[in-house]
Design an enzyme around this catalytic site. Structure first.
Site, mmCIF file in Angstrom:
data_model
loop_
_atom_site.group_PDB
_atom_site.id
_atom_site.type_symbol
_atom_site.label_atom_id
_atom_site.label_comp_id
_atom_site.label_asym_id
_atom_site.label_seq_id
_atom_site.Cartn_x
_atom_site.Cartn_y
_atom_site.Cartn_z
ATOM 1 N N GLY A 15 -10.558 10.905 -4.960
ATOM 2 C CA GLY A 15 -10.326 9.493 -5.288
ATOM 3 C C GLY A 15 -11.568 8.895 -5.916
ATOM 4 O O GLY A 15 -12.467 8.431 -5.210
ATOM 5 N N THR A 16 -11.612 8.931 -7.249
ATOM 6 C CA THR A 16 -12.800 8.465 -7.971
ATOM 7 C C THR A 16 -12.583 7.036 -8.447
ATOM 8 O O THR A 16 -12.299 6.789 -9.622
ATOM 9 C CB THR A 16 -13.079 9.426 -9.155
ATOM 10 O OG1 THR A 16 -13.094 10.766 -8.638
ATOM 11 C CG2 THR A 16 -14.399 9.130 -9.818
ATOM 12 N N ALA A 18 -14.101 2.874 -7.265
ATOM 13 C CA ALA A 18 -15.415 2.219 -7.214
ATOM 14 C C ALA A 18 -16.364 2.989 -6.293
ATOM 15 O O ALA A 18 -17.477 3.360 -6.695
ATOM 16 C CB ALA A 18 -15.238 0.778 -6.737
ATOM 17 N N GLY A 20 -15.869 6.129 -4.762
ATOM 18 C CA GLY A 20 -15.983 7.546 -5.129
ATOM 19 C C GLY A 20 -16.792 7.726 -6.400
ATOM 20 O O GLY A 20 -17.613 8.639 -6.518
ATOM 21 N N ASN A 111 -13.130 1.506 4.769
ATOM 22 C CA ASN A 111 -13.224 0.429 5.761
ATOM 23 C C ASN A 111 -12.080 0.542 6.768
ATOM 24 O O ASN A 111 -11.051 1.166 6.487
ATOM 25 C CB ASN A 111 -13.109 -0.936 5.062
ATOM 26 C CG ASN A 111 -14.429 -1.374 4.434
ATOM 27 O OD1 ASN A 111 -15.504 -1.124 4.985
ATOM 28 N ND2 ASN A 111 -14.334 -2.033 3.292
ATOM 29 N N LYS A 201 -18.505 -2.931 11.358
ATOM 30 C CA LYS A 201 -18.180 -3.207 9.953
ATOM 31 C C LYS A 201 -17.075 -4.251 9.834
ATOM 32 O O LYS A 201 -17.044 -5.055 8.896
ATOM 33 C CB LYS A 201 -17.790 -1.896 9.251
ATOM 34 C CG LYS A 201 -17.574 -2.003 7.750
ATOM 35 C CD LYS A 201 -18.873 -1.881 6.971
ATOM 36 C CE LYS A 201 -18.838 -2.556 5.620
ATOM 37 N NZ LYS A 201 -17.919 -2.032 4.650
ATOM 38 N N GLU A 283 -5.194 -3.312 2.441
ATOM 39 C CA GLU A 283 -5.540 -2.444 3.589
ATOM 40 C C GLU A 283 -5.374 -3.218 4.907
ATOM 41 O O GLU A 283 -6.330 -3.385 5.677
ATOM 42 C CB GLU A 283 -6.978 -1.941 3.434
ATOM 43 C CG GLU A 283 -7.183 -1.013 2.244
ATOM 44 C CD GLU A 283 -8.596 -0.441 2.188
ATOM 45 O OE1 GLU A 283 -9.541 -1.212 1.923
ATOM 46 O OE2 GLU A 283 -8.745 0.771 2.423
HETATM 47 N N1 LIG Z 1 -15.494 -1.565 -3.286
HETATM 48 C C1 LIG Z 1 -16.372 -1.824 -2.348
HETATM 49 O O1 LIG Z 1 -17.395 -2.501 -2.614
HETATM 50 C C2 LIG Z 1 -16.213 -1.319 -0.968
HETATM 51 C C3 LIG Z 1 -15.076 -0.594 -0.595
HETATM 52 N N2 LIG Z 1 -15.018 -0.085 0.676
HETATM 53 C C4 LIG Z 1 -13.855 0.722 1.075
HETATM 54 O O2 LIG Z 1 -13.858 1.928 0.321
HETATM 55 C C5 LIG Z 1 -12.519 2.424 0.142
HETATM 56 C C6 LIG Z 1 -12.275 2.663 -1.348
HETATM 57 O O3 LIG Z 1 -12.349 1.408 -2.010
HETATM 58 P P1 LIG Z 1 -12.613 1.232 -3.574
HETATM 59 O O4 LIG Z 1 -13.459 2.325 -4.082
HETATM 60 O O5 LIG Z 1 -13.046 -0.165 -3.780
HETATM 61 O O6 LIG Z 1 -11.131 1.429 -4.144
HETATM 62 P P2 LIG Z 1 -10.626 1.760 -5.623
HETATM 63 O O7 LIG Z 1 -9.247 1.216 -5.740
HETATM 64 O O8 LIG Z 1 -11.640 1.334 -6.633
HETATM 65 O O9 LIG Z 1 -10.575 3.349 -5.643
HETATM 66 C C7 LIG Z 1 -9.575 4.137 -5.046
HETATM 67 C C8 LIG Z 1 -9.401 5.354 -5.939
HETATM 68 O O10 LIG Z 1 -8.593 6.335 -5.293
HETATM 69 C C9 LIG Z 1 -7.746 6.881 -6.298
HETATM 70 N N3 LIG Z 1 -6.581 7.545 -5.687
HETATM 71 C C10 LIG Z 1 -5.660 7.030 -4.842
HETATM 72 N N4 LIG Z 1 -4.731 7.952 -4.512
HETATM 73 C C11 LIG Z 1 -5.086 9.069 -5.183
HETATM 74 C C12 LIG Z 1 -4.513 10.364 -5.283
HETATM 75 N N5 LIG Z 1 -3.403 10.677 -4.644
HETATM 76 N N6 LIG Z 1 -5.129 11.282 -6.061
HETATM 77 C C13 LIG Z 1 -6.258 10.970 -6.732
HETATM 78 N N7 LIG Z 1 -6.851 9.755 -6.681
HETATM 79 C C14 LIG Z 1 -6.269 8.828 -5.924
HETATM 80 C C15 LIG Z 1 -7.348 5.685 -7.126
HETATM 81 O O11 LIG Z 1 -6.769 6.103 -8.346
HETATM 82 P P3 LIG Z 1 -5.915 5.085 -9.283
HETATM 83 O O12 LIG Z 1 -6.874 4.605 -10.304
HETATM 84 O O13 LIG Z 1 -4.831 5.911 -9.860
HETATM 85 O O14 LIG Z 1 -5.391 3.985 -8.403
HETATM 86 C C16 LIG Z 1 -8.721 5.026 -7.272
HETATM 87 O O15 LIG Z 1 -9.438 5.610 -8.327
HETATM 88 C C17 LIG Z 1 -11.598 1.372 0.782
HETATM 89 O O16 LIG Z 1 -11.297 1.749 2.105
HETATM 90 C C18 LIG Z 1 -12.503 0.097 0.800
HETATM 91 O O17 LIG Z 1 -12.128 -0.818 1.810
HETATM 92 C C19 LIG Z 1 -16.030 -0.229 1.563
HETATM 93 C C20 LIG Z 1 -17.135 -0.939 1.248
HETATM 94 C C21 LIG Z 1 -17.308 -1.586 -0.008
HETATM 95 C C1 LIG Z 2 -19.799 -6.682 1.309
HETATM 96 C C2 LIG Z 2 -20.110 -5.579 2.253
HETATM 97 C C3 LIG Z 2 -21.503 -5.112 1.925
HETATM 98 C C4 LIG Z 2 -20.161 -6.117 3.647
HETATM 99 O O1 LIG Z 2 -20.535 -5.222 4.586
HETATM 100 C C5 LIG Z 2 -19.118 -4.446 2.205
HETATM 101 O O2 LIG Z 2 -19.550 -3.348 2.485
HETATM 102 C C6 LIG Z 2 -17.669 -4.543 1.941
HETATM 103 O O3 LIG Z 2 -17.225 -5.221 1.012
HETATM 104 O O4 LIG Z 2 -16.903 -3.869 2.660
#
Ligand SMILES: NC(=O)C1=CN([C@@H]2O[C@H](COP(=O)(O)OP(=O)(O)OC[C@H]3O[C@@H](n4cnc5c(N)ncnc54)[C@H](OP(=O)(O)O)[C@@H]3O)[C@@H](O)[C@H]2O)C=CC1
Ligand SMILES: CC(C)(CO)C(=O)C(=O)O
Length: 320
Positions: A15-16, A18, A20, A111, A201, A283
């Site tokens: 899952g690449t 934000a 990844g 999260n 968290k 979520e």
């Molecule tokens: N963004 C942030 O600042 C923060 C996020 N988090 C947590 O991190 C986790 C990820 O969040 P975030 O990175 O923001 O989410 P994103 O939506 O940016 O990324 C999720 C990725 O997973 C991919 N994906 C989903 N299903 C599959 C699959 N079956 N095969 C391949 N790829 C797949 C999606 O692809 P597609 O493009 O096709 O949807 C997308 O690229 C969450 O739990 C979030 O709560 C925690 C702290 C901070």
């Molecule tokens: C904003 C922050 C840094 C708060 O812990 C975060 O990690 C989130 O968005 O989940």
């Protein structure tokens, strides 16, 4: 592939998005052999690579990228870092199980509470499952393009696997994981109790993620208004109370620290807000329903968090 093997670890990003994209790119830049699984952005990333625009590290690009559209095509990896949303965990579990070699360490960079539990059922016992708490502000601004606004720390804790009853081995595995991030210039700490770390968290995610969607407001606006400040503080206090009911002591000063940290933070839209705008599922199970159920089972009620969860469930259902 053992914990003590002296080769460059091979890392798979499942899952690449934000998260990844950010951590995978930083690890690749540090010299690790990183393989990226993508879904909708596979064509763009395999053609144009990954681009990180970071307020901390500057602009970094990775091209070519070892990109895959199908997990079955990925080579066996020492570490699998899962960067999908928790809403995909059940559907993705068999895929992760398929690419996890017997000694693979699977880390859920997500999260929410107990997000590892559903995946565990699908993994062989030998596979080590870890949780990663990412304190970072990142989002995608286009296919393969990640914007990094602030912070970056990843705290890791052991969930389950063949080292569950061997404290020394468990510690060595989590330290090795933290070491990967540290070598990539990312702050990473070992968490002795993953469940408790996940509760910590939630002190931030419960108020800010939900209120950003409900009120259509980013952190600067939420911190500028008297009513939203009161709601945030009351919700934080409820999470602290809920954690306590479940046996996890969180100092009130921790909530104060999270509150003032957000006052200093550059204006930020939490990931749940991006999900809402893009009409993706929220979520809610991981961040609201599961903690609320655990607290209720411990004989405690959190009325403000319950009301926020119900309002978000309404919004989420109508948004899709
Ligand atoms: N963004 C942030 O600042 C923060 C996020 N988090 C947590 O991190 C986790 C990820 O969040 P975030 O990175 O923001 O989410 P994103 O939506 O940016 O990324 C999720 C990725 O997973 C991919 N994906 C989903 N299903 C599959 C699959 N079956 N095969 C391949 N790829 C797949 C999606 O692809 P597609 O493009 O096709 O949807 C997308 O690229 C969450 O739990 C979030 O709560 C925690 C702290 C901070
Ligand atoms: C904003 C922050 C840094 C708060 O812990 C975060 O990690 C989130 O968005 O989940």
């Amino acid at each position: 592939m053992t914990d003590t093997a002296h080769h460059t670890p091979r890392i798979g990003i499942i899952g690449t998005g934000a998260i990844g994209g950010f951590y995978g790119l930083m690890l690749a830049r540090a010299g690790f052999d990183v393989h990226f699984l993508l879904r909708s952005e596979y064509p763009a990333v395999s053609q144009r690579g990954l681009q990180l625009n970071s307020a901390v590290h500057g602009a970094i690009s990775l091209n070519p990228v070892q990109a895959y559209a199908c997990a079955a095509d990925m080579p066996p990896c020492d570490w699998l870092l899962v960067g999908t949303k928790t809403t995909d965990n059940v559907e993705l579990a068999p895929t992760i199980a398929q690419v996890a070699a017997p000694d693979t360490k699977v880390v859920l960079l997500q999260n929410g509470l107990d997000v590892e539990d559903r995946l565990r059922e699908h993994l062989p016992e030998s596979v080590h499952l870890l949780g990663g708490l990412c304190y970072i502000c990142v989002h995608r601004s286009g296919p393969g393009i990640v914007e990094h606004q602030a912070l970056g720390r990843v705290n890791l804790g052991y969930h389950s696997g063949s080292a569950a009853n061997d404290e020394v081995r468990r510690q060595a595995i989590v330290e090795a994981g933290a070491g990967l991030f540290q070598q990539a210039g990312i702050d990473s700490q070992v968490m002795p109790n993953l469940h408790q770390a996940r509760w910590h968290k939630l002190v931030w995610n419960v108020p800010y993620n939900g209120l950003s969607v409900l009120l259509g407001a980013s952190t600067t606006a939420l911190m500028a208004d008297e009513s939203s400040r009161e709601m945030i503080q009351a919700l934080m206090a409820e999470v602290v109370l809920g954690a306590k009911a479940c046996g996890h002591e969180i100092a009130a000063s921790y909530a104060e620290q999270m509150f003032s940290m957000t006052e200093q933070l550059t204006d930020y839209w939490p990931s749940m807000y991006h999900d809402h705008v893009h009409k993706r599922p929220l979520e809610l199970a991981a961040i609201y329903a599961r903690p609320l159920a655990a607290v209720r089972a411990a004989g405690c009620e959190l009325p403000r968090m319950q009301a926020l969860y119900q309002a978000l469930s309404f919004i989420d259902r109508r948004n899709r």
